[in-house]
Design an enzyme around this catalytic site. Sequence first.
Site, PDB file in Angstrom:
ATOM      1  N   ARG A   1       0.845  -1.194   0.000  1.00  0.00           N
ATOM      2  CA  ARG A   1       0.000   0.000   0.000  1.00  0.00           C
ATOM      3  C   ARG A   1       0.881   1.244   0.000  1.00  0.00           C
ATOM      4  O   ARG A   1       1.022   1.956   0.998  1.00  0.00           O
ATOM      5  CB  ARG A   1      -0.960  -0.032   1.188  1.00  0.00           C
ATOM      6  CG  ARG A   1      -2.023  -1.114   0.987  1.00  0.00           C
ATOM      7  CD  ARG A   1      -3.294  -0.843   1.729  1.00  0.00           C
ATOM      8  NE  ARG A   1      -4.412  -1.542   1.097  1.00  0.00           N
ATOM      9  CZ  ARG A   1      -5.642  -1.565   1.588  1.00  0.00           C
ATOM     10  NH1 ARG A   1      -5.920  -0.929   2.704  1.00  0.00           N
ATOM     11  NH2 ARG A   1      -6.596  -2.205   0.967  1.00  0.00           N
TER      12      ARG A   1
ATOM     13  N   TYR B   1      -3.538  -0.218   7.459  1.00  0.00           N
ATOM     14  CA  TYR B   1      -4.372  -1.164   8.183  1.00  0.00           C
ATOM     15  C   TYR B   1      -4.391  -0.832   9.672  1.00  0.00           C
ATOM     16  O   TYR B   1      -3.484  -0.187  10.203  1.00  0.00           O
ATOM     17  CB  TYR B   1      -3.848  -2.596   8.027  1.00  0.00           C
ATOM     18  CG  TYR B   1      -3.990  -3.157   6.639  1.00  0.00           C
ATOM     19  CD1 TYR B   1      -5.209  -3.623   6.183  1.00  0.00           C
ATOM     20  CD2 TYR B   1      -2.898  -3.236   5.773  1.00  0.00           C
ATOM     21  CE1 TYR B   1      -5.349  -4.162   4.903  1.00  0.00           C
ATOM     22  CE2 TYR B   1      -3.024  -3.770   4.497  1.00  0.00           C
ATOM     23  CZ  TYR B   1      -4.255  -4.228   4.086  1.00  0.00           C
ATOM     24  OH  TYR B   1      -4.383  -4.749   2.822  1.00  0.00           O
TER      25      TYR B   1
END
Length: 370
Positions: A120, A226
């Site tokens: 990410r 996350y």
Amino acid sequence: MILGILKEPSPETRVSLHPEAVKALNAAGNKILIEKGAGEASFLSDEHFSEAGAELRSRAEVLKDAEMIFQINPLSSADHPQLGKGKILFGVYQPLVEKELMHTLAKTGVTLFSMDSIPRITRAQSMDVLSSMSTVSGYKAVLLAAAQLPRFFPMLMTAAGTIAPAKVLVIGAGVAGLQAIATAKRLGAVVEAFDTRPSVKEQVESLGGKFVEVPGAVEDKAAGGYAVEQSEEYKQKQSEMLEKSIVKSDVVITTALIPGKKAPVLITKPMLQKMKAGAVVVDLAAANGGNCEGAVNKETVIVEGVTIIGNSSLPATMPEDASKMYSKNVQNLLKLLLKEDQINLNFDDDIVKGTCITHDGNIVYEPLLK
């Protein structure tokens, strides 16, 4: 390169490469083979793929002849004998969960790229399958809840009186959660959202939601966006604060996941007992154990008068657009991997290093090695 597209196992309805991607890859000099009927469940006929330049073959022929093999779901054990050194496999393999399968595939000599492991980082946003599919899930979760709820979502002023708007709580403000917030607001609901990451407060409020904040959360920037494991003290405060929002909500959408771990239980049976009769919970973490106690993956159950929809596979309910989005992510990754029609495995590149799980008979994915 020879690229092979396989038909997904039932009940999956998506296809890994869309005809638009096939056309572009074919024009770039690649040969595309596709298993007959691979796109039918996505409302994409064999003719669509033929017109884009793909050649229709049997499954056995695709596995035998293709150098790169594409299937969203993991290949079955029956397909493994067709693999071997030199074959490159793409799909969603959950390497931190399916550890035994990773070792099995490594022994075949295949090079595996797991699309759910895309780092990410900014460079990889156009390849991020989890974000794309979470967009679908967040949108569809709200529509499912609205269909099950015995009340209206928007406020209605009618000759028969005024109907108050539904109250929606979204737990987890990642991509799925933010899409759920936006969709619920468009349908006229009053929306609250909770996340352990205070940094998402601004995003929640920009979509018209109210952010439920529990002070003291730990946020790790290295976690790639996350949530991370929290202390027991924080979990207790979180539970108490969340319960106040849960019991007054008509709909709760849960999306909380911690990579490689069982989903945290955020809605307990005592909380369900206090919720309104007819309330709806959509648990998008059901495949990982669920955020709601009593949730069953791929099933809709009623617990304490609350309808709990346990579904982690909502992208398959919108196969045409979901396939197009997934396919575009794969196509963008291939732009990095294919140089003049030849594979370029540069393990110094963060994206290649972070997405490749097995290579040359070994597991090379660092989080799994640790």
